[in-house]
Design a protein around this motif. Sequence first.
Motif, PDB file in Angstrom:
ATOM      1  N   ARG A   1       0.790  -1.215  -0.097  1.00 10.78           N
ATOM      2  CA  ARG A   1      -0.017  -0.042   0.012  1.00 10.78           C
ATOM      3  C   ARG A   1       0.821   1.303   0.029  1.00 10.78           C
ATOM      4  N   CYS A   2       1.993   1.188   0.729  1.00 11.82           N
ATOM      5  CA  CYS A   2       2.773   2.225   0.824  1.00 11.82           C
ATOM      6  C   CYS A   2       3.460   2.619  -0.464  1.00 11.82           C
ATOM      7  N   HIS A   3       3.974   1.584  -1.135  1.00  8.80           N
ATOM      8  CA  HIS A   3       4.819   1.602  -2.312  1.00  8.80           C
ATOM      9  C   HIS A   3       3.530   2.391  -3.330  1.00  8.80           C
ATOM     10  N   GLN A   4       2.414   1.603  -3.386  1.00 10.14           N
ATOM     11  CA  GLN A   4       1.329   2.159  -4.278  1.00 10.14           C
ATOM     12  C   GLN A   4       0.997   3.558  -4.011  1.00 10.14           C
ATOM     13  N   GLN A   5       1.034   4.103  -2.790  1.00 10.95           N
ATOM     14  CA  GLN A   5       0.853   5.371  -2.555  1.00 10.95           C
ATOM     15  C   GLN A   5       2.148   6.196  -3.100  1.00 10.95           C
ATOM     16  N   ARG A   6       3.441   5.660  -2.934  1.00  7.46           N
ATOM     17  CA  ARG A   6       4.257   6.616  -3.767  1.00  7.46           C
ATOM     18  C   ARG A   6       4.485   6.549  -5.116  1.00  7.46           C
ATOM     19  N   GLN A   7       3.949   5.455  -5.779  1.00  4.74           N
ATOM     20  CA  GLN A   7       3.878   5.613  -7.044  1.00  4.74           C
ATOM     21  C   GLN A   7       2.855   6.618  -7.632  1.00  4.74           C
ATOM     22  N   ARG A   8       1.508   6.692  -7.141  1.00  3.32           N
ATOM     23  CA  ARG A   8       0.644   7.758  -7.362  1.00  3.32           C
ATOM     24  C   ARG A   8       1.390   9.049  -6.979  1.00  3.32           C
ATOM     25  N   LEU A   9       1.904   9.320  -6.054  1.00  3.91           N
ATOM     26  CA  LEU A   9       2.384  10.756  -6.084  1.00  3.91           C
ATOM     27  C   LEU A   9       3.471  11.044  -7.005  1.00  3.91           C
ATOM     28  N   SER A  10       4.148  10.100  -7.371  1.00  3.40           N
ATOM     29  CA  SER A  10       5.392  10.469  -8.475  1.00  3.40           C
ATOM     30  C   SER A  10       4.771  10.012  -9.795  1.00  3.40           C
TER      31      SER A  10
END
Length: 352
Positions: A219-228
């Motif tokens: 979930r944290c990785h997916q959130q970082r991807q969305r922000l980037s």
Amino acid sequence: MAQWLRRWLTTLQPVRERTRQGYADHVRIHLIPGLGRISLAELAPVDLRRFFADLAQRRNRYGKALSPSTVQRIHATLRAALNEAIREGLIDTNPARRLRLPPTRRPHAQVWTRSRVAVWRATGQRPAVTVWTTEHLTAFLDYVREDMLYPLWWLAALRGLRRGELAGLRWVDISLETRELTVVQQLIHVNGRLQVVPPKSEASQRTIALDAETMRLMRCHQQRQRLSGLDAAGWVFTREDGQPIRPDYLTYRFRRLVTASGLLPVRLHDLRHGAASTALAAHVDLRTVQGQLGHASIVLTSDTYASVLPELHHEAAEATARLVMTTARRTGHRLRKRTIQLRRRPTTRPPR
């Protein structure tokens, strides 16, 4: 012979791209240079014995002798090409059919124990397949916790996915609701380009359960991807430009991280061995481990990947002895070691 080998490559029946590439490499690198000048009709067993004897002495690009398994695969490629020549009526028999080569054994993963570490430091020699202990693994995960691909290393180490499966993973393949990951494809690098292909085998198409910590990381990785803005294409793991990652880059990057961490050397694929060993050490049954790794046969799982960690051997030994001693106490038998005192027997003199 060279002409026939090139023609055979162009008329192959539908095979996996990786298999086709392997055939082509064997023909280009080994078979044509070694046998290409001999005509197909004149190829004899003596030519093949000489060729494979020379092949066993050949070095690869890293300066190491070709492994027996590599030589066996080259032999299998040659046999396939000659069998096709028989089907087309160009030759009557396959001169490679009865050729005897050194037997190959699937290497067993060996855990980095203190004695193996000492031998490696003194001589540079190490087992073909080595596995970290859980202490080594946690030290590595701690070292790479800030790495952009940290969730990938975590999945490889705990769930045992292959590098092509990791590179080909999409967000649609992960269910955050059911905490499951489904392996339906993999990425391979062939002829200078990435290709999406089915998993290695039918058994490799599998659903893997994910624990709460893994889901938190994803979930944290997916959130970082969305922000980037890197989630547009749907790949779970990408390069900095959002494009999918080449599987061989994962091997290269992992090797560099291990070296930088100062930990004992293992290969990226050895994390898959370690995932099986760690699961068994956690008392996961072998059938479940087989499904996690995507093996069609439980024999393959137990024979190759189930190099259990040393503490599990000790636990098994203690549990076995404990069962016997408990049974002895329940049934009134005494099995504990007793001090045996030897009594000197009186000597009897022979009659004169």
